[in-house]
Enzyme design. Structure first.
Site, mmCIF file in Angstrom:
data_model
loop_
_atom_site.group_PDB
_atom_site.id
_atom_site.type_symbol
_atom_site.label_atom_id
_atom_site.label_comp_id
_atom_site.label_asym_id
_atom_site.label_seq_id
_atom_site.Cartn_x
_atom_site.Cartn_y
_atom_site.Cartn_z
ATOM 1 N N LEU A 152 0.838 -1.202 0.000
ATOM 2 C CA LEU A 152 0.000 0.000 0.000
ATOM 3 C C LEU A 152 0.872 1.251 0.000
ATOM 4 O O LEU A 152 2.065 1.180 0.315
ATOM 5 C CB LEU A 152 -0.899 -0.044 1.237
ATOM 6 C CG LEU A 152 -1.790 -1.305 1.308
ATOM 7 C CD1 LEU A 152 -2.324 -1.528 2.701
ATOM 8 C CD2 LEU A 152 -2.918 -1.208 0.287
ATOM 9 N N PRO A 153 0.285 2.413 -0.320
ATOM 10 C CA PRO A 153 1.123 3.600 -0.460
ATOM 11 C C PRO A 153 1.835 4.060 0.825
ATOM 12 O O PRO A 153 3.042 4.312 0.791
ATOM 13 C CB PRO A 153 0.134 4.678 -0.940
ATOM 14 C CG PRO A 153 -1.010 3.935 -1.544
ATOM 15 C CD PRO A 153 -1.104 2.648 -0.781
ATOM 16 N N THR A 159 6.083 0.764 2.349
ATOM 17 C CA THR A 159 7.047 1.545 3.126
ATOM 18 C C THR A 159 6.253 2.490 4.022
ATOM 19 O O THR A 159 5.558 3.382 3.514
ATOM 20 C CB THR A 159 7.968 2.370 2.204
ATOM 21 O OG1 THR A 159 8.631 1.489 1.312
ATOM 22 C CG2 THR A 159 8.994 3.157 3.008
ATOM 23 N N LYS A 197 14.745 0.628 5.810
ATOM 24 C CA LYS A 197 14.263 1.124 4.512
ATOM 25 C C LYS A 197 14.270 2.661 4.469
ATOM 26 O O LYS A 197 14.628 3.275 3.466
ATOM 27 C CB LYS A 197 12.852 0.570 4.275
ATOM 28 C CG LYS A 197 12.095 1.142 3.112
ATOM 29 C CD LYS A 197 12.665 0.739 1.777
ATOM 30 C CE LYS A 197 11.877 1.396 0.646
ATOM 31 N NZ LYS A 197 12.497 1.244 -0.648
ATOM 32 N N LYS A 230 7.119 11.257 0.627
ATOM 33 C CA LYS A 230 6.609 10.565 1.826
ATOM 34 C C LYS A 230 7.767 9.927 2.592
ATOM 35 O O LYS A 230 7.902 10.087 3.803
ATOM 36 C CB LYS A 230 5.595 9.500 1.396
ATOM 37 C CG LYS A 230 5.091 8.656 2.537
ATOM 38 C CD LYS A 230 4.851 7.195 2.264
ATOM 39 C CE LYS A 230 5.654 6.467 1.275
ATOM 40 N NZ LYS A 230 5.606 5.011 1.318
HETATM 41 P P1 NAD Z 1 0.988 2.723 -5.995
HETATM 42 O O1 NAD Z 1 0.346 3.978 -5.539
HETATM 43 O O2 NAD Z 1 1.275 2.509 -7.444
HETATM 44 O O3 NAD Z 1 0.107 1.453 -5.511
HETATM 45 C C1 NAD Z 1 -0.558 1.378 -4.280
HETATM 46 C C2 NAD Z 1 -1.877 0.644 -4.522
HETATM 47 O O4 NAD Z 1 -2.554 0.483 -3.271
HETATM 48 C C3 NAD Z 1 -2.839 1.405 -5.441
HETATM 49 O O5 NAD Z 1 -3.221 0.582 -6.527
HETATM 50 C C4 NAD Z 1 -4.020 1.743 -4.531
HETATM 51 O O6 NAD Z 1 -5.275 1.753 -5.200
HETATM 52 C C5 NAD Z 1 -3.942 0.627 -3.512
HETATM 53 N N1 NAD Z 1 -4.634 0.914 -2.255
HETATM 54 C C6 NAD Z 1 -4.587 2.023 -1.496
HETATM 55 N N2 NAD Z 1 -5.367 1.882 -0.402
HETATM 56 C C7 NAD Z 1 -5.905 0.651 -0.488
HETATM 57 C C8 NAD Z 1 -6.811 -0.081 0.341
HETATM 58 N N3 NAD Z 1 -7.303 0.432 1.469
HETATM 59 N N4 NAD Z 1 -7.170 -1.324 -0.045
HETATM 60 C C9 NAD Z 1 -6.673 -1.858 -1.195
HETATM 61 N N5 NAD Z 1 -5.826 -1.210 -2.019
HETATM 62 C C10 NAD Z 1 -5.457 0.031 -1.661
HETATM 63 O O7 NAD Z 1 2.314 2.584 -5.144
HETATM 64 P P2 NAD Z 1 3.601 1.680 -5.491
HETATM 65 O O8 NAD Z 1 4.545 2.463 -6.345
HETATM 66 O O9 NAD Z 1 3.143 0.322 -5.899
HETATM 67 O O10 NAD Z 1 4.265 1.607 -4.023
HETATM 68 C C11 NAD Z 1 3.700 0.804 -2.989
HETATM 69 C C12 NAD Z 1 4.609 0.887 -1.774
HETATM 70 O O11 NAD Z 1 5.913 0.405 -2.137
HETATM 71 C C13 NAD Z 1 4.804 2.314 -1.243
HETATM 72 O O12 NAD Z 1 4.838 2.276 0.149
HETATM 73 C C14 NAD Z 1 6.142 2.726 -1.831
HETATM 74 O O13 NAD Z 1 6.791 3.701 -1.013
HETATM 75 C C15 NAD Z 1 6.882 1.405 -1.846
HETATM 76 N N6 NAD Z 1 7.939 1.287 -2.879
HETATM 77 C C16 NAD Z 1 7.711 1.699 -4.160
HETATM 78 C C17 NAD Z 1 8.728 1.561 -5.106
HETATM 79 C C18 NAD Z 1 8.530 2.001 -6.545
HETATM 80 O O14 NAD Z 1 9.542 2.013 -7.293
HETATM 81 N N7 NAD Z 1 7.315 2.338 -6.972
HETATM 82 C C19 NAD Z 1 9.968 0.994 -4.745
HETATM 83 C C20 NAD Z 1 10.143 0.547 -3.433
HETATM 84 C C21 NAD Z 1 9.121 0.695 -2.501
#
Ligand code: NAD
Length: 301
Positions: free
Chosen positions: A65-66, A99, A174, A249
């Site tokens: 999740l975000p 994260t 992290k 964030k």
């Molecule tokens: P994103 O915003 O693309 O995806 C998050 C998903 O969670 C979305 O599809 C959203 O609809 C869903 N969501 C939100 N609330 C929800 C709920 N209550 N129930 C069900 N689904 C819900 O984000 P991302 O890029 O996939 O990143 C996810 C996590 O991974 C974050 O914490 C980010 O910091 C971490 N991260 C991202 C990356 C990257 O390169 N994108 C790398 C390492 C870590």
């Protein structure tokens, strides 16, 4: 553990879930965005109507999740809506790969333990490319015995599985890593633009720095200068990848953690200010390597 619930199918969650399907796991998936669920359904997952629907009956629950508030609401619930911990009748192993703030992670894990759940925090490093290739690094907090159980599932999505310590330790490590990532990404952008202003070709300069002491992950795998490297966000108008908003964030989390632990992180603070500037210019959904745009100038003399 063959039945896995996957909640949160965004940039990272979707390819991670796809890799679990390829590895033979039976997936029950949920996201707030119906299109995200549909695309996993087409890949062979069972589409669910809610997080509870996905998690009930699974042996293991993964959330991606975000931010802190999303993990809190899924596990602990909101004012009028109970979360997974209060509603689940079974006791699957819980793994939060999002994260989030280390203290929120510890709070969720403590609530989970009180109700008889085993829980790991397992944020990842390696970006969307690592999620697609199944080469992520998992930075894990929690009991070693729970990690041992989760290992085959994590290995289907990543190649380095690292145990940082007790609950919340994965998130703490992290947060440190991403503060450093922001700092070396910004430094890489500065150096590349200085080189361009001095008349250097960015590809030649990148090759030189890669064989010199300026070498770093941003330069090696994620060059922020458009056209230097194929298959990175810089070469597709900074689309996809790791959003500026998410880096913002994470830098907020590192500054909060620094304040709580009386640590001095001046470059982390500066990195946060620069990423905030980028977000304020309406670039929050671009990849974090778009911070290059703050430095793109023509020399005036
Ligand atoms: P994103 O915003 O693309 O995806 C998050 C998903 O969670 C979305 O599809 C959203 O609809 C869903 N969501 C939100 N609330 C929800 C709920 N209550 N129930 C069900 N689904 C819900 O984000 P991302 O890029 O996939 O990143 C996810 C996590 O991974 C974050 O914490 C980010 O910091 C971490 N991260 C991202 C990356 C990257 O390169 N994108 C790398 C390492 C870590």
């Amino acid at each position: 553990m063959k039945k896995v619930a996957f909640i949160g199918l965004g940039h990272m969650g979707s390819p991670m879930a796809q890799n679990l399907i390829k590895a033979g796991y039976s997936l029950q998936v949920y996201d707030l965005v119906p299109e995200a669920v549909q695309s996993l359904e087409q890949a062979g997952a069972l589409a669910c109507e809610s997080a509870l629907d996905a998690a009930e009956g699974a042996e293991l629950v993964i959330t991606m999740l975000p931010a802190s508030e999303h993990s809190k609401s899924v596990y602990l619930g909101q004012a009028d809506q109970p979360g997974l911990l209060a509603q689940l009748t079974s006791r699957p192993l819980l793994i939060d790969c999002s994260t989030i703030a280390p203290d929120v992670s510890r709070e969720i894990a403590a609530n989970a333990a009180e109700l008889g759940f085993a829980m790991l925090d397992a944020p990842v490093s390696g970006g969307t490319a690592g999620a697609i290739a199944g080469t992520l690094t998992f930075i894990v907090g929690g009991e070693a015995s729970d990690l041992e159980q989760a290992l085959p599932v994590l290995q289907a999505m990543g190649k380095n599985i690292l145990h940082a310590g007790a609950a919340g330790a994965g998130q703490a490590a992290k947060v440190c890593n991403n503060m450093l990532l922001a700092i070396h990404m910004i430094g890489t952008c500065e150096a590349l633009q200085l080189g361009a202003n001095l008349g250097l070709d960015p590809t030649v300069l990148s090759d030189i720095m890669l064989k010199s002491s300026g070498r770093n992950w941003s330069l090696e795998l994620y060059n922020p200068q458009p056209g230097v490297m194929e298959n990175v966000p810089a070469s597709r108008d900074y689309q996809g990848g790791f959003a500026v908003n998410l880096m913002n964030k994470d830098l907020g989390l590192s500054q909060e953690a620094a304040q709580q632990s009386h640590s001095s992180t001046p470059l982390g603070a500066l990195a946060k200010a620069l990423y905030q500037m980028q977000a304020k210019q309406g670039k929050g959904s671009l990849d974090f390597s778009s911070i290059m745009q703050l430095f793109v100038t023509q020399p005036t003399v």
